[in-house]
Structure formats: C-alpha cells, structure tokens
Scaffold this active site. Structure first.
Site, PDB file in Angstrom:
ATOM      1  CE  LYS A  12      -4.004  -2.054   2.349  1.00  0.00           C
ATOM      2  NZ  LYS A  12      -4.993  -1.846   3.425  1.00  0.00           N
ATOM      3  CE1 TYR A  52      -9.456  -3.068   0.204  1.00  0.00           C
ATOM      4  CE2 TYR A  52      -8.852  -0.858  -0.478  1.00  0.00           C
ATOM      5  CZ  TYR A  52      -8.521  -2.064   0.117  1.00  0.00           C
ATOM      6  OH  TYR A  52      -7.261  -2.252   0.633  1.00  0.00           O
ATOM      7  CG  ASN A 115      -3.580  -2.352   6.818  1.00  0.00           C
ATOM      8  OD1 ASN A 115      -3.450  -1.894   5.683  1.00  0.00           O
ATOM      9  ND2 ASN A 115      -4.568  -3.162   7.156  1.00  0.00           N
ATOM     10  CG  HIS A 118      -5.613  -6.064   0.045  1.00  0.00           C
ATOM     11  ND1 HIS A 118      -6.775  -6.093   0.782  1.00  0.00           N
ATOM     12  CD2 HIS A 118      -5.811  -6.898  -1.012  1.00  0.00           C
ATOM     13  CE1 HIS A 118      -7.647  -6.898   0.177  1.00  0.00           C
ATOM     14  NE2 HIS A 118      -7.076  -7.395  -0.918  1.00  0.00           N
ATOM     15  CD  GLU A 129      -8.828  -9.170  -3.417  1.00  0.00           C
ATOM     16  OE1 GLU A 129      -7.652  -9.461  -3.104  1.00  0.00           O
ATOM     17  OE2 GLU A 129      -9.651  -8.730  -2.594  1.00  0.00           O
TER      18      GLU A 129
HETATM   19  P1  CMP Z   1      -7.416  -4.524   3.775  1.00  0.00           P
HETATM   20  O1  CMP Z   1      -6.927  -5.903   4.052  1.00  0.00           O
HETATM   21  O2  CMP Z   1      -6.793  -3.808   2.637  1.00  0.00           O
HETATM   22  O3  CMP Z   1      -9.001  -4.540   3.554  1.00  0.00           O
HETATM   23  C1  CMP Z   1      -9.824  -3.447   3.826  1.00  0.00           C
HETATM   24  C2  CMP Z   1      -9.104  -2.351   4.584  1.00  0.00           C
HETATM   25  O4  CMP Z   1      -9.931  -1.448   5.265  1.00  0.00           O
HETATM   26  C3  CMP Z   1      -8.253  -2.963   5.677  1.00  0.00           C
HETATM   27  O5  CMP Z   1      -7.155  -3.637   5.097  1.00  0.00           O
HETATM   28  C4  CMP Z   1      -7.933  -1.732   6.520  1.00  0.00           C
HETATM   29  O6  CMP Z   1      -6.748  -1.080   6.089  1.00  0.00           O
HETATM   30  C5  CMP Z   1      -9.113  -0.805   6.254  1.00  0.00           C
HETATM   31  N1  CMP Z   1      -9.901  -0.524   7.433  1.00  0.00           N
HETATM   32  C6  CMP Z   1     -10.093   0.689   7.974  1.00  0.00           C
HETATM   33  N2  CMP Z   1     -10.880   0.619   9.058  1.00  0.00           N
HETATM   34  C7  CMP Z   1     -11.209  -0.679   9.216  1.00  0.00           C
HETATM   35  C8  CMP Z   1     -11.980  -1.398  10.176  1.00  0.00           C
HETATM   36  N3  CMP Z   1     -12.609  -0.794  11.186  1.00  0.00           N
HETATM   37  N4  CMP Z   1     -12.088  -2.736  10.028  1.00  0.00           N
HETATM   38  C9  CMP Z   1     -11.489  -3.380   9.004  1.00  0.00           C
HETATM   39  N5  CMP Z   1     -10.717  -2.737   8.064  1.00  0.00           N
HETATM   40  C10 CMP Z   1     -10.581  -1.411   8.182  1.00  0.00           C
END
Ligand code: CMP
Length: 136
Positions: A12, A52, A115, A118, A129
């Site tokens: 990311k 998403y 984070n 993904h 995906e």
């Molecule tokens: P990702 O695995 O990319 O999938 C969806 C993303 O939403 C997740 O990582 C997080 O970075 C983001 N996100 C933000 N807030 C939340 C939340 N409360 N719960 C889950 N995902 C979240």
C-alpha cells in the site's frame, strides 16, 4: 498433498512511500512465496471503489478508497501451497496493534488504515482480485 494457490498482494501507499517494497518482497520470498507477476501503479479513486466494493457499506469505505488511490502501490500475484492463508498469516491482523511479532503489519504497519499490505481473504476472492489487476 500439495495445494498450490495464487493470491493477490498489494503493497500500500504508506509502505511504497517509505521504500519498503524490497523488504516486504523479501519477507514473502523467505516464506517460500513466488512472485509470479508484479507492477507498480497508481489507481484512480473510482478503481479503488470497485476493488473494495465489498466494503461499500462500511463507514471507512470512502477514506479507504481515497487512501489506496493516494500514491503508488505495488500489486503482485503470489504463489505457494495454501498461499491465501499463508499470506494472511504473514501479513498479521488488520490492525497493526493486534498483529503478532514477525508479521508484516507488526513490523511496518502504522495504523488500521496505513497497514502496509492487502491480501485476498479467500481463494474465490483471490481469483477476482488477480483478474481485477492482471486481466489482459
Ligand atoms: P485490507 O486488508 O486492505 O481490507 C480493507 C481495509 O480497510 C483494511 O485492510 C484496513 O486497512 C481498512 N480498514 C479501515 N478501518 C477498518 C476497520 N474498522 N475494520 C477493518 N478494516 C478497516
């Protein structure tokens, strides 16, 4: 019995911006993942919204899509036995605060939004995906 799978991984914007691309790829390779395809791209917010779409009713959807499209990302197809689960284990919990030692998000994640990586959450979504980014 072997169970060769492919999964989609995204490095990311927060991680690309901090030049962590190579370190993160090394973590994948050291766990036995092959990187079959990869490209560095920046996507439009509208594309992030499609990617998403499963999260479209969530309160964090708008910020999430704005964030994924805010800078360059690296998208990769990873392959190994049980790659979907193995990638999820190597990434660690969605919130880096909850991630185990030795995981990518523990090491590099800044927040639940930033984070660093993904990964597909199921074999079915991995196919969707991978097609999303690599269908030619
Ligand atoms: P990702 O695995 O990319 O999938 C969806 C993303 O939403 C997740 O990582 C997080 O970075 C983001 N996100 C933000 N807030 C939340 C939340 N409360 N719960 C889950 N995902 C979240």
């Amino acid at each position: 019995m072997s169970n060769l799978e492919q999964t989609l991984s995204i490095i990311k914007p927060d991680a690309v911006e901090r030049n962590l691309e190579n370190e993160i790829k090394e973590m994948f390779k050291s766990k036995g993942f092959s990187i079959l395809k990869e490209k560095k791209i920046q996507i439009e917010k509208s594309e992030a919204e499609k990617f998403y779409k499963v999260h479209e009713t969530k309160p964090f959807y708008n910020d999430l899509c704005a964030y994924l499209s805010s800078g360059p990302i690296v998208v990769m197809v990873l392959e190994k036995d049980n790659a979907v689960l193995g990638n999820r284990e190597l990434m660690g919990a969605t919130n880096p605060e909850d991630a185990e030692e030795g995981t990518i998000r523990k090491k590099y994640g800044i927040s639940i939004d930033k984070n660093s990586v993904h990964g597909s959450d199921s074999v079915e979504n991995a196919k969707i995906e991978i097609d999303f980014f690599f269908k030619d």
